[in-house]
Design a protein around this motif. Structure first.
Motif, PDB file in Angstrom:
ATOM      1  N   GLU A   1       0.829  -1.198   0.000  1.00  0.00           N
ATOM      2  CA  GLU A   1       0.000   0.000   0.000  1.00  0.00           C
ATOM      3  C   GLU A   1       0.875   1.265   0.000  1.00  0.00           C
ATOM      4  O   GLU A   1       0.695   2.171  -0.813  1.00  0.00           O
ATOM      5  CB  GLU A   1      -0.889  -0.032   1.252  1.00  0.00           C
ATOM      6  CG  GLU A   1      -2.035   0.947   1.222  1.00  0.00           C
ATOM      7  CD  GLU A   1      -3.048   0.577   0.150  1.00  0.00           C
ATOM      8  OE1 GLU A   1      -3.758   1.477  -0.297  1.00  0.00           O
ATOM      9  OE2 GLU A   1      -3.116  -0.620  -0.242  1.00  0.00           O
ATOM     10  N   THR A   2       1.814   1.267   0.920  1.00  0.00           N
ATOM     11  CA  THR A   2       2.684   2.437   1.083  1.00  0.00           C
ATOM     12  C   THR A   2       3.423   2.783  -0.202  1.00  0.00           C
ATOM     13  O   THR A   2       3.502   3.944  -0.598  1.00  0.00           O
ATOM     14  CB  THR A   2       3.734   2.166   2.184  1.00  0.00           C
ATOM     15  OG1 THR A   2       3.055   1.732   3.361  1.00  0.00           O
ATOM     16  CG2 THR A   2       4.537   3.418   2.486  1.00  0.00           C
ATOM     17  N   LEU A   3       3.951   1.759  -0.826  1.00  0.00           N
ATOM     18  CA  LEU A   3       4.774   2.004  -2.016  1.00  0.00           C
ATOM     19  C   LEU A   3       3.940   2.119  -3.285  1.00  0.00           C
ATOM     20  O   LEU A   3       4.439   2.542  -4.318  1.00  0.00           O
ATOM     21  CB  LEU A   3       5.792   0.867  -2.181  1.00  0.00           C
ATOM     22  CG  LEU A   3       6.844   0.752  -1.065  1.00  0.00           C
ATOM     23  CD1 LEU A   3       7.699  -0.485  -1.284  1.00  0.00           C
ATOM     24  CD2 LEU A   3       7.708   1.996  -1.031  1.00  0.00           C
ATOM     25  N   GLY A   4       2.690   1.736  -3.205  1.00  0.00           N
ATOM     26  CA  GLY A   4       1.880   1.710  -4.423  1.00  0.00           C
ATOM     27  C   GLY A   4       2.406   0.676  -5.397  1.00  0.00           C
ATOM     28  O   GLY A   4       2.457   0.898  -6.608  1.00  0.00           O
ATOM     29  N   TYR A   5       2.782  -0.458  -4.846  1.00  0.00           N
ATOM     30  CA  TYR A   5       3.366  -1.505  -5.680  1.00  0.00           C
ATOM     31  C   TYR A   5       2.338  -2.130  -6.614  1.00  0.00           C
ATOM     32  O   TYR A   5       1.242  -2.476  -6.195  1.00  0.00           O
ATOM     33  CB  TYR A   5       3.976  -2.586  -4.789  1.00  0.00           C
ATOM     34  CG  TYR A   5       4.358  -3.841  -5.532  1.00  0.00           C
ATOM     35  CD1 TYR A   5       5.444  -3.855  -6.391  1.00  0.00           C
ATOM     36  CD2 TYR A   5       3.620  -5.011  -5.378  1.00  0.00           C
ATOM     37  CE1 TYR A   5       5.790  -5.001  -7.079  1.00  0.00           C
ATOM     38  CE2 TYR A   5       3.956  -6.165  -6.056  1.00  0.00           C
ATOM     39  CZ  TYR A   5       5.030  -6.150  -6.907  1.00  0.00           C
ATOM     40  OH  TYR A   5       5.373  -7.288  -7.589  1.00  0.00           O
ATOM     41  N   VAL A   6       2.688  -2.238  -7.862  1.00  0.00           N
ATOM     42  CA  VAL A   6       1.865  -2.953  -8.840  1.00  0.00           C
ATOM     43  C   VAL A   6       2.733  -4.054  -9.434  1.00  0.00           C
ATOM     44  O   VAL A   6       3.791  -3.788  -9.985  1.00  0.00           O
ATOM     45  CB  VAL A   6       1.398  -2.018  -9.980  1.00  0.00           C
ATOM     46  CG1 VAL A   6       0.633  -2.800 -11.016  1.00  0.00           C
ATOM     47  CG2 VAL A   6       0.550  -0.897  -9.420  1.00  0.00           C
ATOM     48  N   PRO A   7       2.306  -5.312  -9.306  1.00  0.00           N
ATOM     49  CA  PRO A   7       3.131  -6.415  -9.804  1.00  0.00           C
ATOM     50  C   PRO A   7       3.369  -6.278 -11.305  1.00  0.00           C
ATOM     51  O   PRO A   7       2.508  -5.777 -12.031  1.00  0.00           O
ATOM     52  CB  PRO A   7       2.300  -7.673  -9.527  1.00  0.00           C
ATOM     53  CG  PRO A   7       1.124  -7.252  -8.746  1.00  0.00           C
ATOM     54  CD  PRO A   7       1.023  -5.769  -8.785  1.00  0.00           C
ATOM     55  N   ASN A   8       4.497  -6.715 -11.736  1.00  0.00           N
ATOM     56  CA  ASN A   8       4.814  -6.714 -13.163  1.00  0.00           C
ATOM     57  C   ASN A   8       4.479  -8.090 -13.731  1.00  0.00           C
ATOM     58  O   ASN A   8       5.167  -9.064 -13.496  1.00  0.00           O
ATOM     59  CB  ASN A   8       6.288  -6.399 -13.345  1.00  0.00           C
ATOM     60  CG  ASN A   8       6.678  -6.354 -14.803  1.00  0.00           C
ATOM     61  OD1 ASN A   8       6.062  -7.007 -15.637  1.00  0.00           O
ATOM     62  ND2 ASN A   8       7.692  -5.574 -15.103  1.00  0.00           N
ATOM     63  N   ARG A   9       3.392  -8.113 -14.491  1.00  0.00           N
ATOM     64  CA  ARG A   9       2.916  -9.409 -14.971  1.00  0.00           C
ATOM     65  C   ARG A   9       3.806  -9.989 -16.067  1.00  0.00           C
ATOM     66  O   ARG A   9       3.776 -11.191 -16.316  1.00  0.00           O
ATOM     67  CB  ARG A   9       1.505  -9.286 -15.511  1.00  0.00           C
ATOM     68  CG  ARG A   9       0.479  -9.145 -14.442  1.00  0.00           C
ATOM     69  CD  ARG A   9      -0.606 -10.192 -14.555  1.00  0.00           C
ATOM     70  NE  ARG A   9      -1.714  -9.813 -13.714  1.00  0.00           N
ATOM     71  CZ  ARG A   9      -1.798 -10.074 -12.427  1.00  0.00           C
ATOM     72  NH1 ARG A   9      -0.812 -10.732 -11.818  1.00  0.00           N
ATOM     73  NH2 ARG A   9      -2.826  -9.674 -11.723  1.00  0.00           N
ATOM     74  N   ALA A  10       4.533  -9.132 -16.726  1.00  0.00           N
ATOM     75  CA  ALA A  10       5.433  -9.664 -17.757  1.00  0.00           C
ATOM     76  C   ALA A  10       6.457 -10.560 -17.078  1.00  0.00           C
ATOM     77  O   ALA A  10       6.748 -11.664 -17.545  1.00  0.00           O
ATOM     78  CB  ALA A  10       6.114  -8.528 -18.508  1.00  0.00           C
ATOM     79  N   ALA A  11       6.973 -10.090 -15.961  1.00  0.00           N
ATOM     80  CA  ALA A  11       7.946 -10.891 -15.221  1.00  0.00           C
ATOM     81  C   ALA A  11       7.290 -12.157 -14.684  1.00  0.00           C
ATOM     82  O   ALA A  11       7.865 -13.249 -14.757  1.00  0.00           O
ATOM     83  CB  ALA A  11       8.537 -10.071 -14.084  1.00  0.00           C
ATOM     84  N   GLY A  12       6.088 -11.990 -14.162  1.00  0.00           N
ATOM     85  CA  GLY A  12       5.380 -13.151 -13.625  1.00  0.00           C
ATOM     86  C   GLY A  12       5.124 -14.196 -14.693  1.00  0.00           C
ATOM     87  O   GLY A  12       5.341 -15.391 -14.491  1.00  0.00           O
TER      88      GLY A  12
END
Lengths: 333, 333
Positions: A45-56
């Motif tokens: 939440e704090t960092l506003g992290y959004v996973p990178n689906r390309a990497a996933g």
DNA sequence: CGTTCTTATGACAGCGCTAACATAAGGCAG
DNA sequence: CTGCCTTATGTTAGCGCTGTCATAAGAACG
């Protein structure tokens, strides 16, 4: 405004855990202590992290894409199929990736190749018929393949739809049983639209069985539309004035035919019967509900999506799901 | 049927070159000797190599996705926008990634978050208005953002469309100048559809300037449709029988209104004038072409796509492209 | 209380590709 | 021919994530 996007590593560092733990929390996989989960959540939440689906996708060799190939966005038919697909996919992690072929087989092939580059877990195509290469690509991709709308062919994996040939045949039988004998046909360019041709062939077969044949037929260049239907019916009546029923390739055209009758003062049904195909809302909204064949495009899309999710690996056997159709008696024939 | 997908490495080995050379040939980048290119091409062909874009995206930190968020697939309006986007993207390597919100702001936010996970180079949204979080996500994503259809708000980056308030206002002025004085309005649920409300407000403002007000209004629950238009006009006339013009939220509804007039024997224009919005084909195909406002949805989509491709980095200044609209005089008002 | 099972977490390698830099092999001006 | 440029190709080091296997710390059990 963060100058650089936070990654798993950043979240892990902030939460004081390892990357894999963050990954597990984010994906909701594996056992995680409630307290850890909470801490990670806050860091995300704090960092506003959004996973990178390309990497996933790369790491797990399993993308969440479903390639969808549709022939056209010119009328409401395929958007309805698409709605069904979205509905069937709702709640799943899968994301449709859409291509539009404009009824062009070569374009379908290109689009397929570009969609396959995203490693989709399935391909859903409503393309009428495929090039050799397209079929080979579909076969060799190894992913699930759903071919929508018509079941007159030999499916690669799963087909969802109904027999357009049969629908055309049944339409003919229905109209003959209601006493019509002098048939006119209003079509469009069907080199591209195989299903339209199947319906036509079914209709002609039913007529032949009754010792009848088409008294006239016209085809518009370009896409079907109400306006084209208006013009084409006028043209048909010029060439074959004594027909008692006009069968249209679809409801768009048939509604246009209805408008021509209104303008020209032709008594619909008694003077000239009209018959469509699709069962669109607009056909049922005109003052005399259109006599037509109703198919459920939404359902076709939804079933395809659901079946694929239910069985993500391609099974050994091909399957056909017949979604059926219904002749709407209506008031125009 | 190859049991395992060939990778760059496989192609490189077969062609007797390094991976990067294959990569360059495949992408058409950098100087490559004609003979080498040919050799690589053949190897690609032989193995049926399909590049893995997830890997490419990850390695180059530049995906080829453009996230597209549309409110609805229930009528032809947004599919037309989508067609425009595909047209604008044709020939470019970019691939639209579509989400549909069903006019729900929270859903728009979820969809945006999931689209951002694919690292799109741009987001195109026709969502009417956004939640706070959505707007923040759009702003902070740093990628290009095009907001389509209406220009009545304050864009994050680029807005393409026109002022719906102004369109409503001009419609009112136009009808007043043609002598209409007793206005009825047929709408739908506009909590979701901000643009419909803007048009309504513009219309009411034009009426107020002329010392007029709505003599009656009805709103259908649920989506607009021709059938709903038929029913709603009947309802409106029950409540306010002496109106001389009915303004509809859009053409779908207005066409339905036209059908009601046909069935009820009301003389369109002289007995009751009808006015729509959108300029759909179906409205121009009915025997009396519908008086309406034509906007160019296809153009809006195409321009958005073209502008984004032309300038892939978000510029410092926001911009608004006004695609305008045109009042179609038609024959119903 | 050792053994086994379960739950919670981590280390590490590698998915397939590309950016950046490095190298090699001519071409050619001086 | 020397030095420098151009063209063609290679080497290396990740991109950000997840699968696999390893580990640690209780809980359960007899």
């Amino acid at each position: 405004m963060p100058p650089i996007k936070p990654t798993l590593t950043d979240v892990a560092r902030l939460a004081g855990v390892s990357e894999i733990t963050v990954s597990r929390v984010v994906r909701g996989k594996g056992p995680i202590a409630a307290e850890t989960r909470e801490r990670v959540r806050r860091a995300v939440e704090t960092l506003g992290y959004v996973p990178n689906r390309a990497a996933g996708t790369l790491a797990s060799a399993a993308s969440l894409f479903i390639g969808v190939i549709l022939p056209s966005m010119h009328n409401i038919v395929f958007p309805e199929v698409l709605r069904g697909i979205y509905e069937g996919l709702a709640g799943s992690p899968y994301q449709p990736l859409l291509g539009v072929t404009e009824y062009n087989r070569e374009k379908e092939q290109e689009i397929l190749a570009s969609l396959l580059a995203w490693q989709p877990m399935a391909i859903i195509t409503a393309g009428s018929d495929h090039t050799e290469t397209t079929r080979r690509l579909l076969l060799e991709s190894g992913v699930r393949v759903a071919e929508l709308m018509d079941t007159d062919g030999d499916p690669v994996d799963l087909a969802v739809g109904f027999s357009h040939r049969q629908a055309g045949y049944d339409s003919g039988k229905h109209l003959i049983s209601r006493g019509y004998r002098r048939f006119g046909y209003v079509g469009h360019d069907w080199d591209a639209d195989r299903r339209a041709r199947f319906r036509y062939e079914g209709l002609v077969a039913a007529l032949a069985e009754a010792g009848l044949s088409l008294a006239g037929e016209v085809h518009v260049d370009g896409p079907s539309s109400a306006k084209a239907g208006t013009e084409m019916l006028a043209k048909l009546l010029g060439a074959a004035p004594d027909i008692d029923v006009a069968v249209f390739v679809n409801d768009d055209m048939a509604v246009g035919g209805y408008f021509h009758c209104l303008s020209a003062g032709i008594a619909v049904k008694d003077g000239l019967a009209l018959f469509g195909f699709n069962g669109l809302d607009i056909g049922q909204a005109i003052p005399l509900p259109l006599s037509t064949v109703r198919s459920d495009r939404f359902l076709i899309g939804r079933i395809a999506a659901e079946r694929i999710i239910a069985e993500p690996k391609r099974p050994a056997e091909t399957a056909i799901v017949d979604t059926g159709y219904e002749i709407l008696e209506g008031a125009t024939a």
